[in-house]
Design a protein around this motif. Structure first.
Motif, PDB file in Angstrom:
ATOM      1  N   LEU A   1      -1.584  22.172  -6.933  1.00 26.95           N
ATOM      2  CA  LEU A   1      -1.486  21.154  -5.889  1.00 26.95           C
ATOM      3  C   LEU A   1      -2.901  20.847  -5.413  1.00 26.95           C
ATOM      4  O   LEU A   1      -3.625  21.757  -5.004  1.00 26.95           O
ATOM      5  CB  LEU A   1      -0.630  21.663  -4.726  1.00 26.95           C
ATOM      6  N   VAL A   2      -3.304  19.592  -5.536  1.00 23.65           N
ATOM      7  CA  VAL A   2      -4.660  19.219  -5.104  1.00 23.65           C
ATOM      8  C   VAL A   2      -4.546  18.185  -3.984  1.00 23.65           C
ATOM      9  O   VAL A   2      -3.549  17.458  -3.906  1.00 23.65           O
ATOM     10  CB  VAL A   2      -5.516  18.659  -6.272  1.00 23.65           C
ATOM     11  N   PRO A   3      -5.572  18.088  -3.102  1.00 23.29           N
ATOM     12  CA  PRO A   3      -5.512  17.076  -2.060  1.00 23.29           C
ATOM     13  C   PRO A   3      -5.364  15.673  -2.667  1.00 23.29           C
ATOM     14  O   PRO A   3      -5.948  15.385  -3.726  1.00 23.29           O
ATOM     15  CB  PRO A   3      -6.856  17.224  -1.337  1.00 23.29           C
ATOM     16  N   TRP A   4      -4.593  14.819  -2.000  1.00 25.58           N
ATOM     17  CA  TRP A   4      -4.291  13.452  -2.469  1.00 25.58           C
ATOM     18  C   TRP A   4      -5.542  12.730  -2.970  1.00 25.58           C
ATOM     19  O   TRP A   4      -5.565  12.159  -4.056  1.00 25.58           O
ATOM     20  CB  TRP A   4      -3.643  12.686  -1.297  1.00 25.58           C
ATOM     21  N   ASP A   5      -6.635  12.768  -2.192  1.00 25.22           N
ATOM     22  CA  ASP A   5      -7.841  12.015  -2.539  1.00 25.22           C
ATOM     23  C   ASP A   5      -8.647  12.636  -3.680  1.00 25.22           C
ATOM     24  O   ASP A   5      -9.610  12.033  -4.155  1.00 25.22           O
ATOM     25  CB  ASP A   5      -8.754  11.883  -1.302  1.00 25.22           C
ATOM     26  N   GLU A   6      -8.262  13.839  -4.085  1.00 25.50           N
ATOM     27  CA  GLU A   6      -9.006  14.493  -5.181  1.00 25.50           C
ATOM     28  C   GLU A   6      -8.267  14.445  -6.515  1.00 25.50           C
ATOM     29  O   GLU A   6      -8.723  15.020  -7.497  1.00 25.50           O
ATOM     30  CB  GLU A   6      -9.319  15.943  -4.789  1.00 25.50           C
ATOM     31  N   ALA A   7      -7.137  13.766  -6.546  1.00 24.55           N
ATOM     32  CA  ALA A   7      -6.378  13.659  -7.804  1.00 24.55           C
ATOM     33  C   ALA A   7      -6.905  12.451  -8.579  1.00 24.55           C
ATOM     34  O   ALA A   7      -6.250  11.412  -8.703  1.00 24.55           O
ATOM     35  CB  ALA A   7      -4.899  13.513  -7.497  1.00 24.55           C
ATOM     36  N   ASN A   8      -8.121  12.594  -9.134  1.00 18.91           N
ATOM     37  CA  ASN A   8      -8.809  11.458  -9.763  1.00 18.91           C
ATOM     38  C   ASN A   8      -9.077  11.694 -11.252  1.00 18.91           C
ATOM     39  O   ASN A   8      -9.066  12.830 -11.713  1.00 18.91           O
ATOM     40  CB  ASN A   8     -10.149  11.218  -9.051  1.00 18.91           C
ATOM     41  N   VAL A   9      -9.379  10.600 -11.969  1.00 24.14           N
ATOM     42  CA  VAL A   9      -9.690  10.707 -13.403  1.00 24.14           C
ATOM     43  C   VAL A   9     -10.951   9.901 -13.736  1.00 24.14           C
ATOM     44  O   VAL A   9     -11.379   9.057 -12.961  1.00 24.14           O
ATOM     45  CB  VAL A   9      -8.528  10.177 -14.283  1.00 24.14           C
ATOM     46  N   HIS A  10     -11.477  10.155 -14.927  1.00 22.51           N
ATOM     47  CA  HIS A  10     -12.668   9.432 -15.409  1.00 22.51           C
ATOM     48  C   HIS A  10     -12.267   8.023 -15.889  1.00 22.51           C
ATOM     49  O   HIS A  10     -11.152   7.827 -16.367  1.00 22.51           O
ATOM     50  CB  HIS A  10     -13.302  10.219 -16.558  1.00 22.51           C
ATOM     51  N   VAL A  11     -13.210   7.071 -15.786  1.00 20.96           N
ATOM     52  CA  VAL A  11     -12.887   5.691 -16.215  1.00 20.96           C
ATOM     53  C   VAL A  11     -12.638   5.584 -17.728  1.00 20.96           C
ATOM     54  O   VAL A  11     -12.066   4.605 -18.192  1.00 20.96           O
ATOM     55  CB  VAL A  11     -13.971   4.665 -15.794  1.00 20.96           C
TER      56      VAL A  11
ATOM     57  N   MET B   1       0.844  -1.206   0.000  1.00 24.93           N
ATOM     58  CA  MET B   1       0.000   0.000   0.000  1.00 24.93           C
ATOM     59  C   MET B   1       0.880   1.257   0.000  1.00 24.93           C
ATOM     60  O   MET B   1       1.798   1.347   0.807  1.00 24.93           O
ATOM     61  CB  MET B   1      -0.781  -0.019   1.308  1.00 24.93           C
ATOM     62  N   VAL B   2       0.588   2.171  -0.883  1.00 21.94           N
ATOM     63  CA  VAL B   2       1.323   3.438  -0.900  1.00 21.94           C
ATOM     64  C   VAL B   2       0.977   4.225   0.365  1.00 21.94           C
ATOM     65  O   VAL B   2      -0.185   4.301   0.759  1.00 21.94           O
ATOM     66  CB  VAL B   2       0.929   4.261  -2.152  1.00 21.94           C
ATOM     67  N   GLN B   3       2.003   4.773   0.980  1.00 24.05           N
ATOM     68  CA  GLN B   3       1.757   5.611   2.163  1.00 24.05           C
ATOM     69  C   GLN B   3       1.355   7.011   1.696  1.00 24.05           C
ATOM     70  O   GLN B   3       2.148   7.720   1.066  1.00 24.05           O
ATOM     71  CB  GLN B   3       3.036   5.669   3.009  1.00 24.05           C
ATOM     72  N   LYS B   4       0.103   7.318   1.971  1.00 20.94           N
ATOM     73  CA  LYS B   4      -0.497   8.567   1.482  1.00 20.94           C
ATOM     74  C   LYS B   4       0.267   9.807   1.948  1.00 20.94           C
ATOM     75  O   LYS B   4       0.672   9.876   3.104  1.00 20.94           O
ATOM     76  CB  LYS B   4      -1.897   8.641   2.100  1.00 20.94           C
ATOM     77  N   SER B   5       0.428  10.785   1.028  1.00 15.50           N
ATOM     78  CA  SER B   5       0.887  12.095   1.513  1.00 15.50           C
ATOM     79  C   SER B   5      -0.258  13.089   1.313  1.00 15.50           C
ATOM     80  O   SER B   5      -1.391  12.679   1.053  1.00 15.50           O
ATOM     81  CB  SER B   5       2.198  12.510   0.851  1.00 15.50           C
ATOM     82  N   GLU B   6       0.030  14.384   1.429  1.00 10.88           N
ATOM     83  CA  GLU B   6      -1.063  15.372   1.477  1.00 10.88           C
ATOM     84  C   GLU B   6      -1.595  15.771   0.099  1.00 10.88           C
ATOM     85  O   GLU B   6      -2.788  15.750  -0.152  1.00 10.88           O
ATOM     86  CB  GLU B   6      -0.560  16.654   2.164  1.00 10.88           C
ATOM     87  N   THR B   7      -0.650  16.152  -0.754  1.00  9.31           N
ATOM     88  CA  THR B   7      -1.076  16.755  -2.028  1.00  9.31           C
ATOM     89  C   THR B   7      -0.373  16.115  -3.223  1.00  9.31           C
ATOM     90  O   THR B   7       0.707  15.529  -3.085  1.00  9.31           O
ATOM     91  CB  THR B   7      -0.742  18.264  -2.068  1.00  9.31           C
ATOM     92  N   ILE B   8      -1.017  16.274  -4.363  1.00  5.05           N
ATOM     93  CA  ILE B   8      -0.442  15.828  -5.642  1.00  5.05           C
ATOM     94  C   ILE B   8      -0.506  17.004  -6.608  1.00  5.05           C
ATOM     95  O   ILE B   8      -1.522  17.715  -6.665  1.00  5.05           O
ATOM     96  CB  ILE B   8      -1.230  14.607  -6.192  1.00  5.05           C
ATOM     97  N   TRP B   9       0.591  17.224  -7.310  1.00  9.36           N
ATOM     98  CA  TRP B   9       0.626  18.289  -8.327  1.00  9.36           C
ATOM     99  C   TRP B   9      -0.112  17.747  -9.557  1.00  9.36           C
ATOM    100  O   TRP B   9       0.263  16.707 -10.102  1.00  9.36           O
ATOM    101  CB  TRP B   9       2.084  18.626  -8.642  1.00  9.36           C
TER     102      TRP B   9
END
Ligand code: PMP
Length: 307
Positions: A14-24, A1-9
């Motif tokens: 910079l967006v919150p880790w859990d909001e860096a999502n894409v469409h299927v 399991m990847v150890q979550k950090s706070e943000t992703i560019w």
């Protein structure tokens, strides 16, 4: 399991880790139309942090995009800056960095057409890829039943998502068969590389590695060649069969994730004394001194940043 950090560019922000999502229906999910990098940052013994060979990794990402024909709008300097921003915003003194460029959702045919191109950079804490014990004692490998890419089938100089299905097949087979990693042979049967590593062998104090024509030009490989030369070793690039590995004094893998991992067994043949050999151990020690900022001769390989 990847150890979550706070943000992703993600596309410049910079967006919150859990909001860096894409469409299927993201094109890259269906056809592997992505290019990526794997980079490491290390906390130095002096308390300063540095990314290892950052600019070169970003240059390779730009090159990978060009090879696949993706119209990347960011240049290497901008991506380097974004990487530092990501590390700083996550307070990461060390960790693994994963930049990814991918074709997004839009049209669903194979042709990427006018689909948007997205760029993200994630970073998180990550220890030894093959385990601490692997770095110490060496790993057991098998030559894969899957052949490495032919240069005109997949583009071996591009670190592209699609290329890695071949790696996944080989790695999964190796693990299912009780090995730690696979050695991949090229379409002619010669040794190419690991599933995510370059390969070296040592015989009578000379270091050998396969040439670059059909493998990824790894920066760990390049660093090891320079370092070994500086330590007085002769390093030769040669085309080698798997039998040369069987009778080698030492075999080891290099890669950003794997760092310098000794191999103690190939296809059930014990290599050397069946443990990490002296050359791999010396290179490993010196490599870790370099990445931790303990050897000023290689300071140009380090991109320092402040946390
Ligand atoms: N070959 C392959 C197929 C890889 O995925 C990697 C990891 N990027 C390497 C070699 C080693 O490259 P580097 O040392 O730049 O991480």
């Amino acid at each position: 399991m990847v150890q979550k950090s706070e943000t992703i560019w993600f596309d410049g922000k910079l967006v919150p880790w859990d909001e860096a999502n894409v469409h299927v229906l993201t094109h890259a999910l269906h056809y592997g139309t992505s290019v990526f990098e794997g980079i490491r940052a290390y906390e130095g013994t002096n308390g300063k942090s540095a990314v290892f060979r950052l600019q070169e990794h970003m240059d390779r990402l730009v090159d990978s995009a060009k090879i696949i024909g993706l119209d990347l709008k960011y240049n290497s300097e901008q991506l380097t800056e974004a990487t530092i921003q990501t590390l700083e915003s996550n307070g990461l003194k060390e960790g693994y960095i994963r930049p990814l460029v991918f074709v997004g959702a839009g049209a669903m045919g194979v042709h990427p057409g006018a689909n948007p191109l997205h760029v993200c950079i994630a970073a998180w804490p990550w220890g030894a890829y093959l385990g601490e014990e692997a770095l110490e004692k060496g790993i057991r490998v098998k030559c894969s039943s899957f052949t490495r890419h032919h240069v005109n089938v997949m583009m071996t100089k591009a670190k592209s998502g699609g290329n890695y299905v071949n790696s996944v097949l080989a790695k999964t087979e190796a693990v299912a068969d009780g090995y730690d990693e696979a050695v991949m042979l090229d379409p002619q049967g010669y040794v190419a590389e690991g599933t995510g590593e370059n390969l070296f062998m040592v015989k009578d104090d000379v270091i050998y590695t396969p040439p670059l024509h059909n493998v990824l030009g790894g920066f760990t490989r390049d660093s090891v060649i320079t370092l070994a030369g500086d330590l007085g070793y002769e390093v030769r690039e040669i085309t080698m069969g798997r039998d040369m590995l069987y009778i080698a004094d030492e075999v080891f893998f290099t890669g950003t994730a794997a760092e310098i991992t000794p191999v103690r067994e190939v296809d059930r043949r014990v290599i050397g004394e069946g443990k990490a050999g002296p050359v791999a151990k010396l290179l490993q020690t010196e490599f870790f001194r370099i990445v931790k900022g303990e050897n000023p001769d290689y300071a140009l390989w380090l991109h320092e940043y402040e946390i």
